[in-house]
Scaffold this motif. Sequence first.
Motif, PDB file in Angstrom:
ATOM      1  N   SER D 106       0.833  -1.201   0.000  1.00  0.00           N
ATOM      2  CA  SER D 106       0.000   0.000   0.000  1.00  0.00           C
ATOM      3  C   SER D 106       0.866   1.248   0.000  1.00  0.00           C
ATOM      4  CB  SER D 106      -0.880   0.041   1.242  1.00  0.00           C
ATOM      5  OG  SER D 106      -1.640  -1.108   1.318  1.00  0.00           O
ATOM      6  N   TRP D 109       2.206   1.957  -3.455  1.00  0.00           N
ATOM      7  CA  TRP D 109       1.235   2.674  -4.313  1.00  0.00           C
ATOM      8  C   TRP D 109       1.144   4.131  -3.906  1.00  0.00           C
ATOM      9  CZ3 TRP D 109       1.048  -0.517  -7.849  1.00  0.00           C
ATOM     10  CH2 TRP D 109       0.587  -1.836  -7.742  1.00  0.00           C
ATOM     11  N   ILE D 113       2.065   7.114  -6.487  1.00  0.00           N
ATOM     12  CA  ILE D 113       1.037   8.024  -6.984  1.00  0.00           C
ATOM     13  C   ILE D 113       1.161   9.388  -6.323  1.00  0.00           C
ATOM     14  CG2 ILE D 113      -1.454   8.442  -7.065  1.00  0.00           C
ATOM     15  CD1 ILE D 113      -1.699   5.316  -7.059  1.00  0.00           C
ATOM     16  N   LEU D 175      -4.155  -7.277  -4.366  1.00  0.00           N
ATOM     17  CA  LEU D 175      -4.241  -6.037  -5.133  1.00  0.00           C
ATOM     18  C   LEU D 175      -5.327  -5.096  -4.629  1.00  0.00           C
ATOM     19  CD1 LEU D 175      -2.289  -5.380  -7.267  1.00  0.00           C
ATOM     20  CD2 LEU D 175      -4.026  -5.853  -8.993  1.00  0.00           C
ATOM     21  N   SER D 178      -4.686  -3.683  -1.067  1.00  0.00           N
ATOM     22  CA  SER D 178      -3.587  -2.733  -0.964  1.00  0.00           C
ATOM     23  C   SER D 178      -3.972  -1.402  -1.606  1.00  0.00           C
ATOM     24  CB  SER D 178      -2.317  -3.294  -1.593  1.00  0.00           C
ATOM     25  OG  SER D 178      -2.499  -3.469  -2.968  1.00  0.00           O
ATOM     26  N   ILE D 179      -4.725  -1.446  -2.688  1.00  0.00           N
ATOM     27  CA  ILE D 179      -5.176  -0.186  -3.292  1.00  0.00           C
ATOM     28  C   ILE D 179      -6.122   0.530  -2.333  1.00  0.00           C
ATOM     29  CG2 ILE D 179      -6.579   0.795  -5.146  1.00  0.00           C
ATOM     30  CD1 ILE D 179      -5.363  -1.392  -6.957  1.00  0.00           C
ATOM     31  N   GLY D 182      -4.142   2.044   0.373  1.00  0.00           N
ATOM     32  CA  GLY D 182      -3.167   3.063  -0.018  1.00  0.00           C
ATOM     33  C   GLY D 182      -3.752   4.359  -0.530  1.00  0.00           C
ATOM     34  N   ALA D 186      -2.171   8.071  -0.273  1.00  0.00           N
ATOM     35  CA  ALA D 186      -1.725   8.678  -1.530  1.00  0.00           C
ATOM     36  C   ALA D 186      -2.229  10.112  -1.628  1.00  0.00           C
ATOM     37  CB  ALA D 186      -2.220   7.863  -2.723  1.00  0.00           C
TER      38      ALA D 186
END
Lengths: 343, 324, 519, 307
Positions: D106, D109, D113, D175, D178-179, D182, D186
């Motif tokens: 995370s 990302w 980003i 996936l 973690s997105i 994160g 971010a």
Amino acid sequence: MTENVLDIQDLEVSFKSDGKEVKVVNGISFSIGAGETVGVVGESGCGKSVTSLSIMRLIPSPPGRISGGKILYKGENLLDKKERDMRKIRGNDISMIFQEPMTSLNPVFTIGRQIDEVLLLHKNMNRTQARRKSIEMLELVGIPRAEQIYDSHPFELSGGMRQRVMIAIGLACEPQLLIADEPTTALDVTIQAQILDLMRGLKNKTNTAIMFITHDLGVVAEMCDKVVVMYSGEIVEQADVDTLFNDPKHPYTVGLLGSLPKVEEKQDRLFSIKGQVPPPGTVEKGCRFAGRCSHVMPRCTEEDPPLLKLKDGHDARCWLYDDQFKGKEAGARDTAAAGRKEP
Amino acid sequence: MTQPLLDVKNLKIHFPQRKGVIKKRTTYVKAVDGISFTVNEGETLGLVGESGCGKSTTGRGITRLVPVTDGEVRYEGTDIASLSKSELREQRKNMQMVFQDPYASLNPRLTVEDILAEPLKAHGVKSRKERRERIEKMMDVVGLNRKFISRYAHEFSGGQRQRIGIARALILNPKLIIADEPVAALDVSIQAQILNLLKDLQEEFGLAYLFISHDLSVVRHLCDQTAVMYLGRMAEVGNTDKIFENPLHPYTQTLLSAIPISNPRQQKERIILQGDVPSPVDPPKGCAFVGRCPKAHDRCHSDRPELQKMGEDHYVACHLYDQN
Amino acid sequence: MKQNEAKPYSPFRAFLAKFLKQKMAVVAFAVVVAIMFVGIFGSFFAPYDPHRPVTAQYPEKGIDLDQLTNTSVVLEGVMSDGTTVEGSELTRVQVESENRRIASVRQSQRGINVNANTSGFTNATVEAGEVSGVFQVVVEGESQFEGREAVVSRLEPVHPEGVLNEGEEFQIDVTAVLTDGTEITDRGEIHELALRLYETEEEEDTSGFNAPASNAEAIEGLHFQSLNEEVAAVDENGIVTITGEGEGIILVQTGPVKSAVHVQAGGTAEPVLAYLTISEPNVTLTDIYKHQPPSSVHLFGTDHQNRDIFSRVIHGTQDTLLIGFVSVAIGAFLGTVLGLLAGFYGRWVDSLVTRMTDVLLAFPGILLAIAVIAFLGAGITNIIMAVAVFTVPVFIRIVRGSTLALKEMTYVEASRSIGVKDPVIIFRHIFPGTLSVVLVYLTMRIGVAILIGAALSFLGLGGDITAPEWGSMLSAAKDNSGTVFHATFFPGLAIVITVLSFNIFGDGLRDALDPKLKE
Amino acid sequence: MLQFVLRRLIGMVPILFIITIISFLFVHLTPGDPIRIMYGAEIDQETYQTLYEREGFHDPLPVQYGRYMVDMLVHGDFGQSYRTRADVSEEVVRRFGYTAVLTILSMFWAILIGVSVGIISATKRNSIWDRAGMVSTITALSIPEFWFGLMLMQIFAVQLGWFPTSGSGTIWHLLLPSITLGFGVAATIVRFTRSSVLEVMREDYVRTARAKGQKERVVIWSHVLRNALIPVVTMAGLQFGFLIGGAVVVEQVFAWPGLGSYLIDSILSRDYPVIQALILLFSLQFLIINLLVDISYGFLNPQIRYD
């Protein structure tokens, strides 16, 4: 007559604020000859720093904009140059040192790297050559233990030392013109004396033309060949240094000199110019100094006086010296001169 | 001999700095390290020196805005350093400050009236009408238009703000004003206005000034007495004319020679010092100026010079003038 | 001098002018006001009781249950001469639902009555003598309708005109009309479609509620069959050859759908029923007992206990705002007082307060809140306490920071030099100076508090999981069905809009009050 | 430098000590009877007494605390779960990896980003990109993680079927969680990077670099970024702690078998030994992260000398 290094013609710079565009530099013209030191003096907000940044084309834009005139460097108009060509001039032909030595150096890079940078950019040197030249420059500006300082970071140096480093960066590429924007204002008086001494010495050695921007008339008297006095975005008077200090014409210059306390003699009372500088854009017609001038005439509030040529190399923007008032000139000068002693 | 208005004896102001793994080692920034001077009624003493020499700290120490480490500060005979908190508040009426930055020294959220009423309120002027009268009168005195009484400080220019600052200092009718670089932030033409105002007020109210400044020309213009400080210590004290015409301490000589003269025909020889001012954390053992002094000799490294009388109203702290 | 003659300056007006310049923030402020209005008065205009299933409330609201679950479709027969026959006049009509668990169908006065049972979709066939048609029933609710495909609803054959003689040949043209209304005229295409649609028909249904025999013998592709071989013969491409005299009927069939082509070889005869039309080949009904999808009756649908989500979201505004406001108010008050004291007095007060702040700030807010809940137990009051606990250090830090900065301002020093008392200095010079920062953070932290509060309820730490609180609604929706979109979507959207409004409003406040303020 | 680390480590000891006391008192001060939680509410009084003595609850609190510390420090024993009777330390070690992988990915990302969008926003200030970036970050900061996770799950796992809905095992399982975890960080990093870059761009030394004739690209990438990213790194490091907090929620959404879901399950079932151990563990993590952040700050900023 030698060719001028810099020729500024009718330069106008505007800044936008709150949707209104205000001219902060309003049609100024002056020139700097090779090896000459020209002082640009004026109080805060008179447009002297904006002028210097305009020469480098570093006015933050927006909100700033060069809205007219020419800046001729060796006959070429810098305002017509492409950004890429301008970059070749910055730091190489014309370089600049700033008021705040404490913040003008990048805190994370070593001193050496910051001098190298300008050499690598303009002089086609490799790193070893640049390093050698940088250390040479540090020694030239009187920094002891140059090799060691080369690898130090700016925070390890005092203000005076940093300003020396700035000068080293400014002179590294042997520029034709050095613009010094209040280089000693932030320094103590003994350190200022060191830096001024250094600059005078270097000027004699390198024959670089210097544009010296300051508000301190004492520094001007000491450093400059020619003086340009600015007030509210305009040049009100220019002359060689001796004439300006001993035979000032414009009431503002006279007042400024009169309001300086002097260390070499005891004065009972200072001459003071009444009121304060009008904010840019608030004077619509007439002379900008009219509201504070002790010689104000009806004409002054109606017509903006042009920069009148008084004699060779001495100009003043004042109706007192217009041909029609020739008769009164002598009298005016007397009062102006008297103003320096006692209002 | 009459009693001086303000008598400072051996004033020391040290700021502790903690260091070391378990915070046990404490070093001191010796901002002011044993200075003495006096200010007489109706007189102006100029305290000059470069940045970091401790002149501002001295001013703040005298009003006890910073704690005094050692020494005496006597105002009309009372030792300010030993006053209790409430006695101090009472005492502060007699001794007011004017600050350097006319922008920071006035609360932007208050109007001129609020700012000027504050000292009156703090010292028990309860009637609103009386306060208003005194405020308006004071505005006249410092040359502010009465119409602006309900304006906010930030609507004024630097010079006008400094007038408000002076009005605040004067409103309690003090005898002593401590002015900490009151004109340093102003343009030359405005500076002259304020200096003239200070002179006029002194004449009108018989004020004494402790005038702190780095600008020797201003000090020469305004002050009867001058005290030159270097690195928390006194280098030279005395009558202004004597000091400026015949500086004795090498530092004073350097300082005077370093001032650019605004006349290209009168340029002079200059003493250029080497190096920078040392840190006040670890000042030299002997004379504070020893590292940069062009005339230093052995004794300067080991012994600390004390102020010695060099003539009427002229004292210097330098081994060059030792009798033996 | 000139600028001083302008009209007198007012700090509030200056702030307002700056604030109004930021359009987004003004809109956000309006939304915040609206949300607060809903929070206070929401319970008065929520259409349903958020605690009871909507079905129990329909009678009181005057909503007929049947109206929601029943519908009828009109059945008509089309004769071979093109005339139509009303459904009630048709004989030998049979209607059958492929899956009666989802929907049941029966013949009624004018057509067919469809009754929804539970969410899903099914096909239903209508037979009238030889011909038959198909329509689809979709019952919306919990289940997703993946792979749902339109099937052939009817086949419209083109009838040969006039009397035919022996030996004549013609080809039958058929238009297939699907349940979604599309028409296919190309015979090849129909064939292909039919092959695909009815291929796996037989192995599909194991429920025991199977369709009648006519479906079981469903035929692959497009099929033609002559009922009177002696009158007309037909081949697999639909080419009819007249073999004798009389009346012939050719059946065209694909899957369960049949229509008849009337062949008249000499003589006259009555027209026969050619095919059936169903007024609405795709019937959509709602499962009203659980997870109703958004509709005009329930704007946000209903949840697993069949409660109106819209009403619950409206009711939940109060609890959610309560968590946000109360916790931040407590946190801001304590934080500001402690921050002012620590910043102004320094020394041991400061060391103590900052040490405490550092320890608390070392933990992420949510974990701190979870720890507090673990200690105090679940419940909305404890959530408020938990959120307050981690809001306090935030305010201490910012207020202390700005107090330290303000204390260094010369005007504070000036006040001290005048002899002003400490409390007066704090209230007159320092507190007003911190106020703008505090106000900005207050707004911003409400958003954070709502997020954390919702997260705590989501984790099941809010105590009453049936309460109409946005976090618990999400938690319940997530637990009960991972596949229903609307039950999780709307409460979450409410959180996002609320928090976003507070955040944008706070941003605008910050820009108007103190543009230098850093995040 | 070493001295600095040492001093910080020593400074951590009293804080940890306080935390052990707090976590120890947890069992004794929270409502609910540990014996009844462990052995069920229905046991009779006699059994209760025996168990009470056997578990050592009759000793005075300091003695119990001493035993607790000795078990922990000497034997590395954090006790047994009331609920599953499993050894807490084993379970913690097993789950730690899951949470670590999740948070690190995370963070990857978020930094990727966050920093790039932040730089673009700052250098193209007031452009459409900048405005879009600012609107989307403030939106991202307003979205609850768990809802964002549920929405991602709906769209990408349920509707499109690209990813598994929950559980663990493959990289694909990782996936979506973690997105989800994160994106908030971010957004924070974007805003922070942007303001940091903008602030540095106003510095005098950037003007100096331009006055040297340096290319704008080099000015940004070398002079500006080097300075602007120092606070960003610090901030990103501190955000690590917040990721661990967020993981508690996200793990719950995606049924990820990490420490977060363990904590929530334990709290809901009042499994005190586990809560105790996890509080200690989390505290230690944050202290170490803060220390690492401070140390890295010193490497980046030459002006900091640890003395």
